[in-house]
Design a protein around this motif. Structure first.
Motif, PDB file in Angstrom:
ATOM      1  N   ARG A   1      -3.888   5.289  -0.975  1.00 50.09           N
ATOM      2  CA  ARG A   1      -4.724   6.177  -0.163  1.00 50.09           C
ATOM      3  C   ARG A   1      -4.267   7.621  -0.385  1.00 50.09           C
ATOM      4  O   ARG A   1      -3.068   7.912  -0.296  1.00 50.09           O
ATOM      5  CB  ARG A   1      -4.618   5.822   1.320  1.00 50.09           C
ATOM      6  CG  ARG A   1      -5.170   4.435   1.650  1.00 50.09           C
ATOM      7  CD  ARG A   1      -5.011   4.107   3.141  1.00 50.09           C
ATOM      8  NE  ARG A   1      -5.546   2.787   3.454  1.00 50.09           N
ATOM      9  CZ  ARG A   1      -4.860   1.637   3.324  1.00 50.09           C
ATOM     10  NH1 ARG A   1      -3.597   1.673   2.891  1.00 50.09           N
ATOM     11  NH2 ARG A   1      -5.415   0.487   3.621  1.00 50.09           N
TER      12      ARG A   1
ATOM     13  N   CYS B   1      -9.708  12.505   0.687  1.00 46.75           N
ATOM     14  CA  CYS B   1     -10.719  11.606   1.293  1.00 46.75           C
ATOM     15  C   CYS B   1     -10.918  10.322   0.488  1.00 46.75           C
ATOM     16  O   CYS B   1     -11.994   9.705   0.555  1.00 46.75           O
ATOM     17  CB  CYS B   1     -12.079  12.303   1.440  1.00 46.75           C
ATOM     18  SG  CYS B   1     -11.993  13.913   2.217  1.00 46.75           S
TER      19      CYS B   1
ATOM     20  N   TYR C   1     -18.747   3.782  -2.711  1.00 49.94           N
ATOM     21  CA  TYR C   1     -17.602   3.588  -3.605  1.00 49.94           C
ATOM     22  C   TYR C   1     -18.098   3.381  -5.027  1.00 49.94           C
ATOM     23  O   TYR C   1     -19.283   3.082  -5.248  1.00 49.94           O
ATOM     24  CB  TYR C   1     -16.683   2.453  -3.156  1.00 49.94           C
ATOM     25  CG  TYR C   1     -17.267   1.062  -3.055  1.00 49.94           C
ATOM     26  CD1 TYR C   1     -17.547   0.304  -4.180  1.00 49.94           C
ATOM     27  CD2 TYR C   1     -17.487   0.476  -1.800  1.00 49.94           C
ATOM     28  CE1 TYR C   1     -18.036  -0.994  -4.076  1.00 49.94           C
ATOM     29  CE2 TYR C   1     -17.980  -0.808  -1.681  1.00 49.94           C
ATOM     30  CZ  TYR C   1     -18.260  -1.550  -2.823  1.00 49.94           C
ATOM     31  OH  TYR C   1     -18.745  -2.824  -2.713  1.00 49.94           O
TER      32      TYR C   1
ATOM     33  N   TYR D   1      -9.580   6.459  -1.444  1.00 48.70           N
ATOM     34  CA  TYR D   1      -8.676   5.314  -1.593  1.00 48.70           C
ATOM     35  C   TYR D   1      -8.980   4.620  -2.918  1.00 48.70           C
ATOM     36  O   TYR D   1     -10.101   4.701  -3.451  1.00 48.70           O
ATOM     37  CB  TYR D   1      -8.788   4.340  -0.418  1.00 48.70           C
ATOM     38  CG  TYR D   1     -10.130   3.671  -0.247  1.00 48.70           C
ATOM     39  CD1 TYR D   1     -10.463   2.508  -0.945  1.00 48.70           C
ATOM     40  CD2 TYR D   1     -11.075   4.188   0.636  1.00 48.70           C
ATOM     41  CE1 TYR D   1     -11.696   1.891  -0.778  1.00 48.70           C
ATOM     42  CE2 TYR D   1     -12.317   3.581   0.814  1.00 48.70           C
ATOM     43  CZ  TYR D   1     -12.627   2.431   0.100  1.00 48.70           C
ATOM     44  OH  TYR D   1     -13.849   1.816   0.261  1.00 48.70           O
TER      45      TYR D   1
ATOM     46  N   PRO E   1      -5.478  10.559   1.549  1.00 57.37           N
ATOM     47  CA  PRO E   1      -6.387  11.036   2.598  1.00 57.37           C
ATOM     48  C   PRO E   1      -6.742  12.511   2.466  1.00 57.37           C
ATOM     49  O   PRO E   1      -7.838  12.911   2.858  1.00 57.37           O
ATOM     50  CB  PRO E   1      -5.623  10.734   3.893  1.00 57.37           C
ATOM     51  CG  PRO E   1      -4.212  10.461   3.496  1.00 57.37           C
ATOM     52  CD  PRO E   1      -4.245   9.971   2.096  1.00 57.37           C
TER      53      PRO E   1
ATOM     54  N   THR F   1       0.453   5.487   0.851  1.00 62.08           N
ATOM     55  CA  THR F   1      -0.338   6.639   1.283  1.00 62.08           C
ATOM     56  C   THR F   1       0.457   7.881   0.929  1.00 62.08           C
ATOM     57  O   THR F   1       1.655   7.954   1.224  1.00 62.08           O
ATOM     58  CB  THR F   1      -0.614   6.598   2.797  1.00 62.08           C
ATOM     59  OG1 THR F   1      -1.268   5.372   3.118  1.00 62.08           O
ATOM     60  CG2 THR F   1      -1.493   7.765   3.224  1.00 62.08           C
TER      61      THR F   1
ATOM     62  N   SER G   1       0.843  -1.200   0.000  1.00 59.64           N
ATOM     63  CA  SER G   1       0.000   0.000   0.000  1.00 59.64           C
ATOM     64  C   SER G   1       0.869   1.238   0.000  1.00 59.64           C
ATOM     65  O   SER G   1       2.006   1.227   0.499  1.00 59.64           O
ATOM     66  CB  SER G   1      -0.939   0.018   1.212  1.00 59.64           C
ATOM     67  OG  SER G   1      -0.254   0.439   2.373  1.00 59.64           O
TER      68      SER G   1
ATOM     69  N   TYR H   1      -9.902   9.658   7.613  1.00 60.99           N
ATOM     70  CA  TYR H   1      -8.934  10.190   6.649  1.00 60.99           C
ATOM     71  C   TYR H   1      -8.563  11.651   6.928  1.00 60.99           C
ATOM     72  O   TYR H   1      -7.763  12.234   6.220  1.00 60.99           O
ATOM     73  CB  TYR H   1      -9.480  10.049   5.226  1.00 60.99           C
ATOM     74  CG  TYR H   1      -9.189   8.693   4.606  1.00 60.99           C
ATOM     75  CD1 TYR H   1      -8.868   7.598   5.400  1.00 60.99           C
ATOM     76  CD2 TYR H   1      -9.225   8.513   3.231  1.00 60.99           C
ATOM     77  CE1 TYR H   1      -8.611   6.353   4.840  1.00 60.99           C
ATOM     78  CE2 TYR H   1      -8.961   7.276   2.658  1.00 60.99           C
ATOM     79  CZ  TYR H   1      -8.666   6.198   3.470  1.00 60.99           C
ATOM     80  OH  TYR H   1      -8.395   4.966   2.908  1.00 60.99           O
TER      81      TYR H   1
ATOM     82  N   LYS I   1      -8.292   0.934  -5.292  1.00 55.30           N
ATOM     83  CA  LYS I   1      -7.899  -0.474  -5.255  1.00 55.30           C
ATOM     84  C   LYS I   1      -8.102  -1.069  -6.638  1.00 55.30           C
ATOM     85  O   LYS I   1      -9.189  -0.938  -7.221  1.00 55.30           O
ATOM     86  CB  LYS I   1      -8.749  -1.233  -4.221  1.00 55.30           C
ATOM     87  CG  LYS I   1      -8.397  -2.707  -4.109  1.00 55.30           C
ATOM     88  CD  LYS I   1      -9.290  -3.438  -3.107  1.00 55.30           C
ATOM     89  CE  LYS I   1     -10.545  -3.976  -3.759  1.00 55.30           C
ATOM     90  NZ  LYS I   1     -11.187  -5.063  -2.993  1.00 55.30           N
TER      91      LYS I   1
END
Length: 815
Positions: free
Chosen positions: A251, A256, A235, A258, A253, A94, A92, A409, A260
């Motif tokens: 992510r 706000c 989502y 994410y 944040p 961020t 992951s 977030y 995938k």
């Protein structure tokens, strides 16, 4: 009709991933007569539509331990059960779009190293190399966790259920619990009904509330408080994107969002700042794999930013716009453990959108707790006993939940206060403090003055990871307490009256210190568990032959009362919560005796009122009781005054202090002062897994008493020697700030992390407390090393001490 037994050791209510995990882990410990009842179909509430992000790093060491455990478990489940879990370690990333967020991520990376989580700080170019589809405009950096993953939530739950069945659990779908039978503090059984009209009763020794967004309602059936509220969670999933291959979870944040990758499509999920509570009129009985109506207007600002951040989203087309409910708690931490007020009702619910990554560890921890009758390690972050009774109020839950989803977030600034559902519990002095510039924080619903704004200064927080806008205010408040006199409101203290013919013998059983003291004596003590760990940190004042007052921190009043009630047994004593009956004003500083003498004709000398004693006094035109104790390391008194006389007492003290330079102070000052004196903070420096001797609190334990909980563990540790010690650290550079969880380096190696941190304005640098391993070492050997603290990736030299750096002999408090 389902084939259900008439008796079970435990009935688990709810067949989402958490209920399945609890069943799996109980059977792994050898529990055989385990029954799990699901009202509809397994996973049909929230689990089925979860995003399935599985991250390792959480905000504390034990929450990280549980998240790492979940990951390892899901990696092995497929081999054990034959059910494909879709678990993949994709890593992951961020990213930070602001300097403040970058500091947060850098601090998280330092914390991750202390917790043993693999993490890497990466530059914008390195972000782009690992995620080539990302628009890097405004990206200042990021962190990469290679072992984070993603999985198929429903299949993970079904694998856990299968594993439980293979070891003898009964898992039944389409069976609703319609009633719960109780006898005093125990549940005796559950009534059930199936969809064909069949019904029955299962007598049981325990129940576990794993009912997800129905958890609040099931809690009411069991007579317990499980505060949570369902919210809409959105989502979108794109159409298939040509050439899209496996990517890390991403992510962003600050937007706000994410992202995938899943089977060649891109999912975009959101934690919007103002969320939409759902189900206020109750969740429909027919709810099963249900979706909520689309709300494109609500989601549009997130999508707009996302199309700019991930240009491929703008051309791919939307395959699915999904809106489904998830449950959120008032503080964004889930609920786990033995419910206050009952002795066999357990809770695992309210997972705040992190249920998949939490379920494995939460199920393991709860099962171990149920097996042993005590927590396997510190679970204070999520222990259901932290929730106050009022937090079950429906309007409160709806208002607070509009904020809590988005806080996942939001910037996690130090001292950040919730903005919603405020003002529930106020001291009798609230209005008077507000009129004098108080800036309030909230703890357990209590509005408490954290600092005081100067005339002309905005009486509100301006958050940052650097020095915040109250930094100098707190320095001035601390200077007043160290050199003159300060006044602050501690009415939020929990106050538990324990009285009866066996109050003394009962408290001697529960407390480590000796309660056989004269009336008027104040005893500092801990409630220990059988391992010698600290369950509570309190003062106990003997009021009379048959009555004591136990004073607890505001946040742990319910937990401490619950501990007392669970150990009361047949002792002839009564426990009464009298918190609201008395306000508490703390008068602290070298001139505090002068101030007390100015408002009362009574004698405050050491001869009449030595440290550690209480006395009844006249104050102004009224009456009060003064406790000569201190959490700031100075001469001072806590003044207990009935709520009706509190305003008069406050005005009397202010009038008398006007010519003395009396300063109103807040909780931030108190935290700075206590850490300079190396006073421990419960929940940070001392927890149920910290041995009382290793915490440096052996002076408060009297093993000469023949019997008390934890006595044997204290004697064993004395004989075996300490494995770690709590040290105090001061950064030699006055600039960096410490909060907690910063890694401790000893001779260049990470050996632990700070349990708490604050700025020592009097000592001239940031101060931290933290445990350091010391097996086989003397105190001198421990202190002979070179220590540094890792602050957001920079190693800062630190002085270490076993004695308090401020007033090591406590001469000031006894002056």
């Amino acid at each position: 009709m389902p084939d259900l037994p008439s008796h079970a050791r435990v009935v688990i209510i709810g067949g989402g991933i958490v209920g399945c995990s609890v069943a799996y882990h109980l059977t792994r410990l050898g529990w055989t007569d385990v029954v799990l009842l699901e009202r509809k179909q397994l996973t049909s509430g929230t689990t089925w539509h979860a995003a399935g992000l599985i991250a390792q790093l959480r905000a504390t060491a034990n929450m990280t331990r549980l998240a790492k455990y979940s990951q390892e478990l899901y990696g092995d489940l497929e081999a054990e059960t034959g059910v494909a879990t879709g678990f993949r370690r994709v890593g992951s990333i961020t990213v930070a779009l602001t300097e403040e967020r970058r500091e947060e991520l850098w601090r998280q990376a330092a914390m991750a190293r202390a917790f043993g989580v693999e993490i890497e700080e990466i530059t914008p170019d390195e972000v782009g190399a690992r995620y080539p589809h990302l628009n890097l405009d405004g990206v200042l950096g990021g962190v990469y966790l290679p072992k984070d993953g993603q999985g198929d939530p429903a299949n993970i739950a079904l694998a856990l259920a299968k594993g439980a069945r293979q070891r003898g659990a009964v898992v039944r779908e389409r069976v609703k619990v319609t009633g719960i039978a109780r006898d005093g503090r125990r549940v005796t059984g559950v009534d059930w009904q199936d969809e064909e009209g069949g019904a029955g009763h299962i007598a049981c020794d325990h129940i576990v509330n794993c009912a997800g967004m129905w958890g609040h309602e099931v809690g009411r059936m069991t007579g317990t408080n499980v505060p949570l509220q369902a919210c809409e969670h959105f989502y979108i999933v794109s159409e298939p994107i040509a050439g899209l291959t496996q990517l890390p979870v991403l992510r962003v944040p600050d937007e706000c969002a994410y992202y995938k990758e899943d089977a060649g499509k891109l999912m975009l999920g959101a934690f919007e700042p103002v969320s939409k509570p759902w189900g206020m009129a109750g969740i429909p009985d027919s709810f099963e794999f249900d979706q909520l109506p689309e709300d494109f207007d609500h989601f549009e600002p997130i999508l707009e930013a996302a199309v700019n951040r991930m240009p491929m989203l703008g051309t791919a087309g939307i395959h699915t716009f999904f809106n489904g409910p998830e449950s959120f708690t008032p503080d964004d931490a889930y609920h786990l453990g033995l419910a206050p007020g009952m002795d066999n009702v357990w809770v695992a619910a309210g997972f705040n959108s992190i249920g998949i990554q939490s379920a494995g560890g939460a199920g393991m921890a709860l099962a171990q707790w149920m097996e042993d009758g005590e927590k396997p390690f510190d679970l204070g972050d999520v222990d259901i006993s932290r929730m106050q009774p009022f937090q079950g109020n429906r309007r409160y839950l709806v208002e607070r939940s509009t904020e809590t989803l988005g806080l996942l977030y939001a910037d996690h600034f130090p001292f950040r206060q919730k903005a919603t559902a405020r003002g529930v519990r106020r001291s009798p002095l609230h209005g008077a403090l507000a009129a004098r510039g108080a800036v309030f924080g909230e703890l357990a619903g209590w509005e408490r003055a954290n600092w005081f704004a100067r005339p002309g200064q905005k009486a509100e927080y301006a958050y940052s990871w650097k020095r915040q806008n109250f930094f100098d205010n707190v320095a001035e408040e601390l200077a007043a307490v160290r050199s003159n006199v300060g006044l602050y409101d501690m009415s939020s203290f929990g106050k538990l009256r324990v009285e009866g013919p066996e109050a003394e013998v009962f408290l001697n059983h529960v407390c480590g210190a000796d309660m056989s003291v004269p009336a008027g004596k104040i005893v500092y003590t801990q409630f220990l568990n059988p391992r010698g760990g600290i369950e509570a940190d309190v003062t106990v004042t003997r009021l009379s032959e048959t009555a004591y007052l136990v004073v607890t921190p505001a946040a742990t009043r319910l937990a401490d009362e619950t501990w007392l009630r669970r150990h009361l047994g047949d002792y002839r004593a009564v426990i009464t919560d009298v918190t609201a009956g008395e306000a508490v004003l703390a008068v602290m500083g070298p001139k505090s005796r002068d101030l007390m003498q100015a408002v009362s004709p009574d004698d405050f000398s050491n001869a009449v009122n030595p440290f550690g004693t209480a006395q009844q006094i006249e104050l102004g035109l009224g009456l009060a009781r003064v406790h000569r104790v201190s959490y700031v390391g100075e001469l001072g008194w806590e003044i207990y005054v009935s709520a009706d006389m509190a305003a008069h007492a406050f005005e009397t003290l202010l009038d008398a202090g006007e010519g003395m330079g009396l300063k109103l102070c807040g909780m931030h000052m108190m935290d700075c002062a206590r850490i300079e004196k190396a006073f421990r903070h419960f929940g940070h420096d001392i927890t149920c897994e910290d041995h009382v001797l290793e915490a440096g609190l052996g002076f408060a334990v009297k093993t000469a008493k023949p019997e008390f909980i934890g006595r044997d563990a204290v004697l064993r540790k004395k004989e075996a020697g300490l494995e770690r010690r709590l040290l105090q650290f001061r950064l030699t550079d006055p600039e960096p700030l410490l909060y907690h969880n910063e890694p401790i380096l000893r001779d260049g190696q990470i050996v632990g992390y700070l349990s708490s941190g604050a700025y020592g304005h009097h000592l001239g640098g940031a101060i931290g407390l933290g445990y350091v391993p010391c097996t086989g070492e003397t105190a001198q050997q421990v202190l002979a090393s070179r220590y540094e603290i890792d602050v957001a990736g920079t190693q800062v030299a630190a002085e270490a001490s076993l004695k308090p750096m401020y007033d090591p002999k406590s001469e000031r408090v006894r002056a």
